[in-house]
Write a protein that holds these residues in place. Structure first.
Motif, short mmCIF file in Angstrom:
data_model
loop_
_atom_site.label_atom_id
_atom_site.label_comp_id
_atom_site.label_asym_id
_atom_site.label_seq_id
_atom_site.Cartn_x
_atom_site.Cartn_y
_atom_site.Cartn_z
N VAL A 115 3.84 4.89 -5.87
CA VAL A 115 4.93 4.14 -5.24
C VAL A 115 4.38 2.90 -4.55
N SER A 116 5.27 2.00 -4.21
CA SER A 116 4.87 0.77 -3.53
C SER A 116 4.59 1.03 -2.06
N ALA A 117 3.94 0.06 -1.43
CA ALA A 117 3.64 0.18 0.00
C ALA A 117 4.94 0.27 0.81
N GLY A 118 5.97 -0.46 0.37
CA GLY A 118 7.25 -0.41 1.07
C GLY A 118 7.87 0.97 1.06
N THR A 119 7.83 1.62 -0.11
CA THR A 119 8.37 2.98 -0.21
C THR A 119 7.57 3.94 0.65
N LEU A 120 6.25 3.81 0.62
CA LEU A 120 5.38 4.68 1.42
C LEU A 120 5.69 4.52 2.90
N ILE A 121 5.88 3.30 3.35
CA ILE A 121 6.15 3.04 4.77
C ILE A 121 7.48 3.67 5.17
N ARG A 122 8.49 3.56 4.31
CA ARG A 122 9.79 4.17 4.64
C ARG A 122 9.69 5.69 4.74
N GLU A 123 8.93 6.30 3.83
CA GLU A 123 8.77 7.75 3.88
C GLU A 123 7.96 8.15 5.11
N ALA A 124 6.91 7.40 5.41
CA ALA A 124 6.08 7.70 6.58
C ALA A 124 6.90 7.59 7.87
N ASN A 125 7.78 6.60 7.93
CA ASN A 125 8.64 6.44 9.11
C ASN A 125 9.55 7.65 9.28
N LEU A 126 10.09 8.15 8.18
CA LEU A 126 10.96 9.32 8.23
C LEU A 126 10.19 10.55 8.71
N PHE A 127 9.05 10.82 8.09
CA PHE A 127 8.27 11.99 8.46
C PHE A 127 7.79 11.89 9.90
N SER A 128 7.39 10.68 10.30
CA SER A 128 6.95 10.48 11.67
C SER A 128 8.07 10.75 12.66
N ALA A 129 9.30 10.36 12.29
CA ALA A 129 10.45 10.61 13.17
C ALA A 129 10.66 12.10 13.36
N ALA A 130 10.45 12.88 12.30
CA ALA A 130 10.60 14.33 12.39
C ALA A 130 9.54 14.91 13.32
N PHE A 131 8.30 14.46 13.19
CA PHE A 131 7.23 14.96 14.06
C PHE A 131 7.46 14.59 15.52
N ARG A 151 -1.48 2.91 8.25
CA ARG A 151 -0.39 2.60 7.33
C ARG A 151 -0.69 1.32 6.56
N PRO A 152 -0.20 1.23 5.34
CA PRO A 152 -0.44 0.01 4.57
C PRO A 152 0.30 -1.17 5.19
N LYS A 153 -0.14 -2.36 4.84
CA LYS A 153 0.48 -3.58 5.36
C LYS A 153 1.90 -3.71 4.83
N GLU A 154 2.80 -4.14 5.70
CA GLU A 154 4.19 -4.35 5.29
C GLU A 154 4.24 -5.35 4.14
N PRO A 155 4.94 -5.01 3.05
CA PRO A 155 5.03 -5.95 1.92
C PRO A 155 5.85 -7.16 2.30
N GLN A 156 5.60 -8.26 1.63
CA GLN A 156 6.37 -9.48 1.88
C GLN A 156 7.82 -9.27 1.47
N ALA A 157 8.73 -9.76 2.28
CA ALA A 157 10.16 -9.58 2.01
C ALA A 157 10.54 -10.24 0.68
N ARG A 158 11.45 -9.60 -0.06
CA ARG A 158 11.91 -10.17 -1.32
C ARG A 158 12.72 -11.43 -1.06
N ASP A 159 12.65 -12.37 -2.00
CA ASP A 159 13.47 -13.58 -1.90
C ASP A 159 14.19 -13.83 -3.22
N ARG A 160 14.41 -12.73 -3.97
CA ARG A 160 15.04 -12.82 -5.28
C ARG A 160 16.53 -13.11 -5.14
N ARG A 161 17.01 -14.13 -5.84
CA ARG A 161 18.43 -14.43 -5.88
C ARG A 161 18.95 -14.23 -7.29
N ILE A 162 20.26 -14.19 -7.43
CA ILE A 162 20.89 -14.04 -8.74
C ILE A 162 21.48 -15.38 -9.15
N SER A 163 21.05 -15.88 -10.27
CA SER A 163 21.58 -17.16 -10.74
C SER A 163 22.97 -16.96 -11.34
#
Length: 329
Positions: A115-131, A151-163
């Motif tokens: 999984v990506s670093a972003g997904t890992l961080i979200r899961e870690a935040n959830l598990f940490s909240a439980a602890f 924890r891994p470095k926060e990934p750069q925010a997406r800037d994808r737009r829809i043409s």
């Protein structure tokens, strides 16, 4: 008497003695039996203290029941807990008093392989909240084992737009034709994409929108990601979309009558047929906020999209330098 049940890759055990009910998950039946015997002996001797016999799986089950069930994102949290217990049965079976930051560092490294670093961080935040809940309120542990996990470095925010071209191709691929009633779920998915771009509403907010919350020029959201209700203004095109689907779903409970799972699946298939890469449905929110920023005041925009912190608008506002230069003349 203890009871045992095989559940996928783990053995689940339940102990009920003298009014004390306990449960645990273990990688083998032998480990489950040993745990059950030890707990039963403690209960019968009166030495059972409670916290020391609970496992990581016990904590996550308790958190899901007592905390996740009352949250807007509860389903995501329950899904993550279930996947963790299935994919990491040994760690799930560890006693809370025995797991440490080294265990969770190994979990992090293995998880980052898939999984990506972003997904890992979200899961870690959830598990940490439980602890932390177990430490602060339930007094099950003295310290969270994830506190010292790097924890891994926060990934750069997406800037994808829809043409506009991509929006048109998706609309065609989903089988929507202007002027024709959106009888199929696929056609209504196309309208959901357009509606999201017009309103900046999230996928879950749109699929859960009911007719009683739709008004002449706005709709009301009482279930949002942040848990804070808000009213969302509708553009002329958004109101047109509402009237288009009303002819088909007006007697139903939800406006679009598209389950979340169907929206996700049909959007992915249409995107693949069009050959559109690296596009997520949530990118409609980037596109919407960037467009809306040209039309309404920043405070009105923040209120409309549900951002209490104005800095979040910078994450979603993705105007290009080329377009900015055009405004400068």
């Amino acid at each position: 008497m203890a009871s045992f049940k095989k559940d996928g890759n783990v053995w689940r055990v339940q102990v009920a003695r003298r009014g004390v009910r306990l449960s645990g998950s273990f990688p083998t039946k032998k480990a489950a039996e040993a745990w059950a015997v030890e707990r039963e002996n403690e209960i019968m001797k009166g030495t059972y203290s409670g916290a020391g016999s609970r496992t990581v799986a016990d904590l996550f089950d308790e958190y899901a029941k007592r905390v996740s069930d009352g949250k807007a994102g509860g389903q995501w949290e329950r899904t993550r807990f279930k996947a963790f217990k299935k994919n990491f049965p040994d760690l799930a079976a560890k006693l809370l008093t025995e797991t440490n930051s080294h265990d969770w560092g190994l979990w992090r490294d293995e998880r980052l392989q898939t999984v990506s670093a972003g997904t890992l961080i979200r899961e870690a935040n959830l598990f940490s909240a439980a602890f932390h809940m177990a430490r602060r309120e339930w007094k099950w542990i003295d310290k969270s084992p994830m506190t010292d996990m790097r924890r891994p470095k926060e990934p750069q925010a997406r800037d994808r737009r829809i043409s506009a071209n991509e929006e048109g191709r998706l609309t065609l691929a989903l089988g929507y034709a202007p002027g024709n009633a959106p009888e199929t779920i696929s056609a209504r998915v196309a309208l959901i994409v357009q509606f999201a771009i017009e309103t900046a509403a999230r996928a879950s907010e749109i699929t859960g929108l009911t007719w009683d919350r739709v008004h002449e020029r706005h709709f009301h959201l009482d279930k949002t990601k942040t848990g804070v209700a808000r009213d969302v203004a509708m553009s002329a095109r958004a109101r047109e979309i509402i009237e288009e689907v009303r002819a088909v779903t007006g007697t139903q409970q939800t406006v679009f009558e598209v389950p979340s799972a169907s929206l996700d699946a049909l959007f992915r298939k249409a995107k693949k047929r069009c050959g559109i890469e690296d596009l997520h449905f949530h990118d409609t929110r980037h596109e919407a906020i960037t467009r809306l920023a040209k039309k309404i005041d920043v405070l009105d925009l923040a209120r409309m999209v549900g951002h209490r912190d104005l800095r979040m608008l910078q994450v979603y506002y993705n105007e290009s330098a080329h377009d900015m230069a055009a405004k400068l003349g």
